[in-house]
Design an enzyme around this catalytic site. Structure first.
Site, PDB file in Angstrom:
ATOM      1  N   CYS A 171       0.839  -1.206   0.000  1.00  0.00           N
ATOM      2  CA  CYS A 171       0.000   0.000   0.000  1.00  0.00           C
ATOM      3  C   CYS A 171       0.876   1.260   0.000  1.00  0.00           C
ATOM      4  O   CYS A 171       1.529   1.537  -0.993  1.00  0.00           O
ATOM      5  CB  CYS A 171      -0.990  -0.044   1.156  1.00  0.00           C
ATOM      6  N   HIS A 219      -3.903  -5.172  -0.230  1.00  0.00           N
ATOM      7  CA  HIS A 219      -3.510  -5.671   1.082  1.00  0.00           C
ATOM      8  C   HIS A 219      -3.483  -7.201   1.132  1.00  0.00           C
ATOM      9  O   HIS A 219      -4.533  -7.815   1.309  1.00  0.00           O
ATOM     10  CB  HIS A 219      -4.459  -5.127   2.155  1.00  0.00           C
ATOM     11  N   GLU A 227      -2.506  -8.939   3.445  1.00  0.00           N
ATOM     12  CA  GLU A 227      -2.868  -9.368   4.799  1.00  0.00           C
ATOM     13  C   GLU A 227      -4.381  -9.343   5.014  1.00  0.00           C
ATOM     14  O   GLU A 227      -4.861  -9.751   6.067  1.00  0.00           O
ATOM     15  CB  GLU A 227      -2.150  -8.492   5.832  1.00  0.00           C
TER      16      GLU A 227
END
Lengths: 360, 287
Positions: free
Chosen positions: A254, A338, A340
Site C-alpha cells: 500500500c 492488502h 494481509e
C-alpha cells in the site's frame, strides 16, 4: 425517544462543494472535519475503523446497516490486538445509513455507538449514503465536516500533513524469534501485516518510519501501509533508496508500494475517489491470474514513469491502474492491495511467502 | 472454437432443492454459449420456465430428463458437447447415468464444465467426505450404511440427535431427524426404500446456516458471488426458511474463513461453473 432529544441529536454532514446532508449524531457528541471517503465493504467495520491508513478521513460506509455484530472485547494488555488493526479508532468521523444499537454475536462486547464514544469519535446516521457516494464518485473525494447544531469548525485537509508521524510506533519493537529477521518500517502498520509475518515463523523488528537502521541486522525489509500523500515523505523515500542500493530484499504494501515506487524513480498521482473496498479485482500481468483483493488507498503509481529494470506486476481490472511492481532481477517487489486482508479476502497471502522465499 | 453444438440438460420440474435457481443458471449458460456463437440445444419438460422461451436456446426439446430421451436427442442432433452442471439434481443424476451406460462415449459427446468424476465425488456423500478430509475441511461426522441395523449402531456411536439422508439427493428428499433409536429405525427403513445407501450424520441443531455461491473457471480463477445467512437456524429446512444476502451477523474473520474454505473446496473438487456451499457455524465460537 422524546422530541427534545431528537432535536438535540440532529447533525449535518457538509461537503466542501456545498452539499448538506442531515442526520442524527451517535457515538461521541462532537463536530469533526476531514476528507470524506467511502468504503464499500460489507463486513469488517472493527478492522476498518482501526486501520491507521484512515487517519484524517471521515469514512462513509456504503453498506446500509453497520454494527450488527457489535464490537469485540479489546484487551489493553495485549501486545497485538486480536480483533482490531491497531489499538484505537483511527477515523475522524463515521457516516452510515443505519447503525445497529442491538447487536447479535457471541463475541460482541459493546455496540458500535459505545465504542465510538469511548474513543471520542462522532458518527452520523440517517444519511442517504447512496446519494452521498454518487456525489463523491462524480466529484472525487472532498473535504467535509460533521457539524452539531451551530458549531463552527474549519475544513481540514490531511494530504498536506505528515500523518505517518501520528500513527507510527514510538520506538523499536521486537516480535517473534524465528531465524529470519524482518525489519518492518511502520508507516501506520495494520496489525495483520505483523501477524501474517509472524505466522511464517520469522523475527519482526518494527521500527518508526524515520528510524536510522544502519546499525540494525536484518535479512529483509517490509514497508507497511499508511495514511496520506506518499510524495511528502522525502526522508523515507531516501532511506528506501539506500536499501535498494544495498540490494536488501524489499516488500512494499500500500503506502509501502508507493514509497518503493517513488524510490525507484516513478511518480504517484491522486485517484479521483480512491479504492476502498474488499472486492477489488486485480490481475497478475504475466500469468493472467485474477485475485479479489482488499484495498484502501487514495494515491496510485504511474507506471509510465517506471524506470528500466522494473515491471508492472499487478493491475486493477476495474480502472486498469497499477496494483504492484517488481524488479526484473533483484528481490524488490510491492503491491498496492492488502495481502494481509483484514478486512477482506485472503486470496493473496501468497505474496508474503514469495517475499520470504527470497530471504532464504 | 472447438465446440459447435452443445446440449444443455435443463432444470426440469420445480421442487425443494431444485427450485427456480436452476432455471436461472441454465438460462445464463445458454446466453453465455450463444455469446460464443455456439448452437444450443435444451432438453427440459417444464414449459413454465424462462429457459424454454423461444428467444434463448436455438432448439428446445420439451422431453423428460432421462437417459432414454436424452439419447434420442443426442442421436438426432449429434452435439459435440453436453453440459450437466446447470440443471440441478435431476440433470446431475441423468448425466451420471448417461456416463455409466456409455451413451456419452458411444456418441462422442464431451462433458463441458464440471466433469463426471467431480459429480460422482460430490453426490456420493462418502466420497465427498473423503475429499473434504483431504483438505482439512471439517464436516459433521457421517457414515454411509446399507441396513437399518447399521444405521442404529452408528447413531448410538455418535449420539443423538442424528439426521438420516439419502445418498444422491442433495435437496433433502426422504431425510429426517432422529432423537431416539425408534426414530432411527422408522426413518432409516423408509429412507432405504428410496435408495440402497443412506447416511447417518451428526445433527448440528441451532447452528447458524450460511451459504456461499462460488464460481470457478477452467483457469482456476475463483470468486464468491455472495454469501447468505439463513435467518432461521439449522433445523429448519432451507426451503422453508428466510435467507438474506449478504450475511448479517458474521465478523470479518468468520466471513473470510468460510470464503477461503469455499474456494479451497471448489478447487479441490475441480468444479468448473457455479456451486453452492452450505455451512453450519457454531453461534458461540468460530467453529
Amino acid at each position: 425517544m422524546s422530541k427534545k432529544t431528537a432535536i438535540k441529536n440532529r447533525a449535518r454532514l457538509i461537503l466542501k462543494n456545498g452539499n448538506i446532508f442531515e442526520g442524527t449524531i451517535f457515538g461521541y457528541q462532537t463536530s469533526a472535519a476531514g476528507e470524506v471517503v467511502f468504503n464499500t465493504g460489507m463486513v469488517g467495520y472493527p478492522e476498518t475503523l482501526t486501520d491507521p491508513s484512515y487517519k484524517g478521513q471521515i469514512l462513509v460506509m456504503t453498506y446500509p446497516l453497520i454494527g450488527n455484530y457489535g464490537i469485540p472485547v479489546f484487551n489493553i494488555n495485549e501486545d497485538i490486538p486480536k480483533y482490531f488493526e491497531s489499538n484505537k479508532i483511527q477515523i475522524q468521523g463515521l457516516v452510515v445509513s443505519e447503525q445497529s444499537e442491538l447487536f447479535s454475536h457471541w463475541n460482541g462486547f459493546q455496540s458500535l455507538s459505545n465504542w465510538l464514544k469511548r474513543y471520542h469519535i462522532p458518527g452520523i446516521y440517517g444519511i442517504d449514503t447512496r446519494r452521498l457516494t454518487k456525489i463523491l464518485r462524480e466529484h472525487g473525494t472532498m473535504l467535509g465536516k460533521i457539524l452539531i447544531g451551530d458549531d463552527k469548525i474549519d475544513y481540514y485537509d490531511p494530504d498536506v500533513e505528515d500523518l505517518i508521524s501520528k500513527v507510527t510506533v514510538a520506538k523499536r519493537e521486537k516480535y517473534g524469534n524465528g531465524s529470519t529477521k524482518i525489519l518492518l518500517i511502520d508507516c501506520g502498520c495494520k496489525k495483520s501485516i505483523l501477524t501474517n509475518l509472524l505466522q511464517r515463523d520469522v523475527t519482526v523488528i518494527k521500527v518508526p518510519y524515520n528510524y536510522e537502521f544502519d546499525g540494525e541486522d536484518f535479512d529483509g525489509v517490509v514497508i507497511s501501509n499508511g495514511p496520506g500523500n506518499p510524495a511528502i515523505y522525502k526522508q523515507l523515500i531516501e532511506s528506501t533508496q539506500k536499501l535498494l542500493k544495498k540490494q536488501v530484499p524489499l516488500l512494499g504494501i500500500c503506502m509501502g508500494h508507493q514509497i518503493l515506487s517513488l524510490a525507484a524513480g516513478t511518480k504517484t498521482y491522486k485517484l479521483k475517489y480512491g479504492h476502498r473496498s474488499q472486492n477489488q479485482p486485480v490481475k497478475e500481468i504475466d500469468s493472467n491470474k485474477c485475485y479479489v483483493t482488499s484495498q484502501n488507498h487514495s494515491f496510485a503509481v504511474d507506471t509510465k514513469s517506471l524506470p528500466r529494470g522494473w515491471e508492472p506486476w499487478f493491475e486493477n481490472l476495474n480502472d486498469y491502474s497499477n496494483e504492484g511492481i517488481r524488479h526484473e532481477k533483484l528481490p524488490f517487489r510491492s503491491v498496492q492491495f492488502h495481502p494481509e486482508a483484514a478486512p477482506g479476502p485472503v486470496d493473496t497471502s501468497f505474496i508474503f511467502d514469495e517475499f520470504l522465499k527470497d530471504l532464504k | 472454437m472447438k465446440h459447435k453444438k452443445v446440449l444443455i440438460i435443463g432444470s426440469s420440474a420445480l421442487k425443494i432443492g431444485e427450485a427456480g435457481e436452476f432455471d436461472y443458471s441454465g438460462s445464463q449458460a445458454i446466453k453465455a454459449l450463444k455469446e460464443e456463437r455456439i448452437y444450443t440445444i435444451l432438453i427440459n419438460p417444464n414449459i413454465a420456465t424462462i429457459q424454454t422461451s423461444d428467444y434463448l436456446a436455438d432448439k428446445v426439446y420439451l422431453l423428460p430428463i432421462n437417459t432414454h430421451y436424452v439419447e434420442r436427442v443426442i442421436e438426432k442432433e449429434k452435439p459435440d458437447g453436453i453440459i450437466l452442471g446447470f440443471g440441478g439434481q435431476t440433470a446431475l443424476n441423468c448425466g451420471l447415468a448417461l456416463h455409466r451406460e456409455g451413451i456419452l462415449k458411444k456418441h462422442k459427446v464431451e462433458v463441458l464444465g464440471t466433469q463426471i468424476e467431480t459429480i460422482e465425488n460430490t453426490e456420493d456423500r462418502q466420497l465427498f467426505c473423503n475429499k473434504l478430509s483431504e483438505i482439512d475441511v471439517k464436516f459433521p461426522r457421517s457414515n454411509a450404511v446399507n441396513t437399518v441395523e447399521d444405521a442404529v449402531q452408528y447413531a448410538e456411536e455418535i449420539g443423538f440427535p442424528v439426521i438420516i439422508r439419502i445418498a444422491y439427493a442433495l435437496g433433502g428428499l426422504g431425510s429426517g431427524i432422529c432423537r431416539s433409536k425408534n426414530e432411527v429405525k422408522r426413518i432409516a427403513s423408509k429412507a432405504l426404500s428410496y435408495s440402497s445407501q443412506i447416511l447417518v450424520e451428526e445433527y448440528l441443531e441451532g447452528w447458524k446456516e450460511i451459504e456461499y455461491e462460488v464460481v470457478r473457471d477452467k483457469y482456476d480463477n475463483c470468486i464468491t458471488v455472495c454469501n447468505m445467512e439463513n435467518i432461521d437456524p439449522m433445523g429448519i429446512h432451507t426451503g422453508e426458511s428466510i435467507v438474506v444476502a449478504p450475511s448479517q451477523t458474521l465478523t470479518n474473520n468468520e466471513y473470510h474463513k468460510l470464503r477461503e474454505i469455499a474456494i479451497r473446496t471448489i478447487r479441490h473438487l475441480g468444479i468448473v461453473g457455479e456451486c453452492n456451499i452450505q455451512y453450519a457455524l457454531d453461534p458461540k465460537s468460530e467453529e
